[in-house]
Design an enzyme around this catalytic site. Structure first.
Site, PDB file in Angstrom:
ATOM      1  N   HIS A 107       0.917  -1.244   0.110  1.00 23.69           N
ATOM      2  CA  HIS A 107       0.037  -0.019  -0.166  1.00 23.69           C
ATOM      3  C   HIS A 107       0.985   1.100   0.027  1.00 23.69           C
ATOM      4  CE1 HIS A 107       0.681  -1.180   4.069  1.00 23.69           C
ATOM      5  NE2 HIS A 107       0.700   0.206   4.394  1.00 23.69           N
ATOM      6  N   HIS A 109       0.757   5.542   1.120  1.00 27.50           N
ATOM      7  CA  HIS A 109       0.142   6.339   1.831  1.00 27.50           C
ATOM      8  C   HIS A 109       0.240   7.944   1.206  1.00 27.50           C
ATOM      9  CE1 HIS A 109       0.557   4.142   5.742  1.00 27.50           C
ATOM     10  NE2 HIS A 109       1.378   3.747   5.453  1.00 27.50           N
TER      11      HIS A 109
HETATM   12  P1  5GP Z   1       1.646   0.633   7.264  1.00 28.90           P
HETATM   13  O1  5GP Z   1       1.901   0.848   8.622  1.00 28.90           O
HETATM   14  O2  5GP Z   1       1.520  -0.990   7.130  1.00 28.90           O
HETATM   15  O3  5GP Z   1       2.757   1.233   6.374  1.00 28.90           O
HETATM   16  O4  5GP Z   1       0.172   1.108   7.028  1.00 28.90           O
HETATM   17  C1  5GP Z   1      -0.968   0.602   7.660  1.00 28.90           C
HETATM   18  C2  5GP Z   1      -1.989   1.716   7.470  1.00 28.90           C
HETATM   19  O5  5GP Z   1      -3.302   0.963   7.598  1.00 28.90           O
HETATM   20  C3  5GP Z   1      -1.883   2.322   8.816  1.00 28.90           C
HETATM   21  O6  5GP Z   1      -1.591   3.840   8.456  1.00 28.90           O
HETATM   22  C4  5GP Z   1      -3.054   2.186   9.581  1.00 28.90           C
HETATM   23  O7  5GP Z   1      -3.804   3.398  10.213  1.00 28.90           O
HETATM   24  C5  5GP Z   1      -4.203   1.862   8.439  1.00 28.90           C
HETATM   25  N1  5GP Z   1      -5.259   0.843   9.006  1.00 28.90           N
HETATM   26  C6  5GP Z   1      -4.974  -0.203   9.934  1.00 28.90           C
HETATM   27  N2  5GP Z   1      -5.962  -0.745  10.020  1.00 28.90           N
HETATM   28  C7  5GP Z   1      -6.897  -0.150   9.243  1.00 28.90           C
HETATM   29  C8  5GP Z   1      -8.360  -0.363   8.789  1.00 28.90           C
HETATM   30  O8  5GP Z   1      -9.019  -1.521   9.215  1.00 28.90           O
HETATM   31  N3  5GP Z   1      -8.857   0.341   8.074  1.00 28.90           N
HETATM   32  C9  5GP Z   1      -8.368   1.268   7.368  1.00 28.90           C
HETATM   33  N4  5GP Z   1      -9.083   2.263   6.547  1.00 28.90           N
HETATM   34  N5  5GP Z   1      -6.862   1.677   7.636  1.00 28.90           N
HETATM   35  C10 5GP Z   1      -6.282   0.622   8.495  1.00 28.90           C
END
Ligand code: 5GP
Length: 144
Positions: A107, A109
């Site tokens: 993903h 951001h």
């Molecule tokens: P990472 O930390 O893997 O780069 O980003 C994962 C992102 O997913 C985080 O920014 C977190 O806030 C978001 N996130 C985690 N769980 C959920 C969810 O259930 N729904 C949504 N829309 N975002 C989520």
């Protein structure tokens, strides 16, 4: 989780893609799905994910999926700019837990930034669902 490992079909983004978990949708085409981050680091924090992928991170992704993913990121980022008029936009992507990754479906951001407004904590508080839906609608209305 390190850079190595196998794709977990039960990860939260896979569940969102399958419609098993709700999300405030911003945009979708045949390649990508975009939705509001539920724990936003700024107003308008949006995620873009590939729909047909089992890549846990950027390094694992197929080039033919990476290209439309990044085009989708630009399209959504432009809509965020128009809708929310930020002073800047962070586009970030984490690979492996030590780098900050918490969800293991690739993903990207998109985090709008405003002068004088500090970046919220990664993994901070959960946003109000109705506020996320309203932001998603504003951004979606500006997808070109
Ligand atoms: P990472 O930390 O893997 O780069 O980003 C994962 C992102 O997913 C985080 O920014 C977190 O806030 C978001 N996130 C985690 N769980 C959920 C969810 O259930 N729904 C949504 N829309 N975002 C989520």
């Amino acid at each position: 989780m390190s850079l190595d490992g196998t794709y977990d079909e039960a990860n939260i983004f896979a569940k969102i893609l399958r419609g098993e978990v709700p999300a405030a949708k911003v945009f979708e085409d045949e390649h990508v799905f975009s939705f509001m981050d539920a724990f936003p680091q700024s107003k308008g924090h949006t995620l873009v994910i590939p729909k047909h992928s089992r890549a846990r991170n950027y390094l694992e992704e197929e080039p033919q999926i990476l290209a439309p993913l990044m085009l989708g990121v630009q399209r959504v980022a432009r809509a965020i700019r128009t809708a929310l008029k930020p002073d800047g936009l962070m586009i970030s992507q984490f690979n492996g837990a030590p780098a900050g990754q918490t969800v293991f479906h690739l993903h990207v951001h998109i985090i709008p930034r405003w002068d004088g407004v500090a970046l919220g904590r990664h993994g901070g508080g959960m946003a109000d669902v109705n506020e996320l839906k309203a932001l998603a609608s504003r951004i979606a209305a500006n997808i070109a």
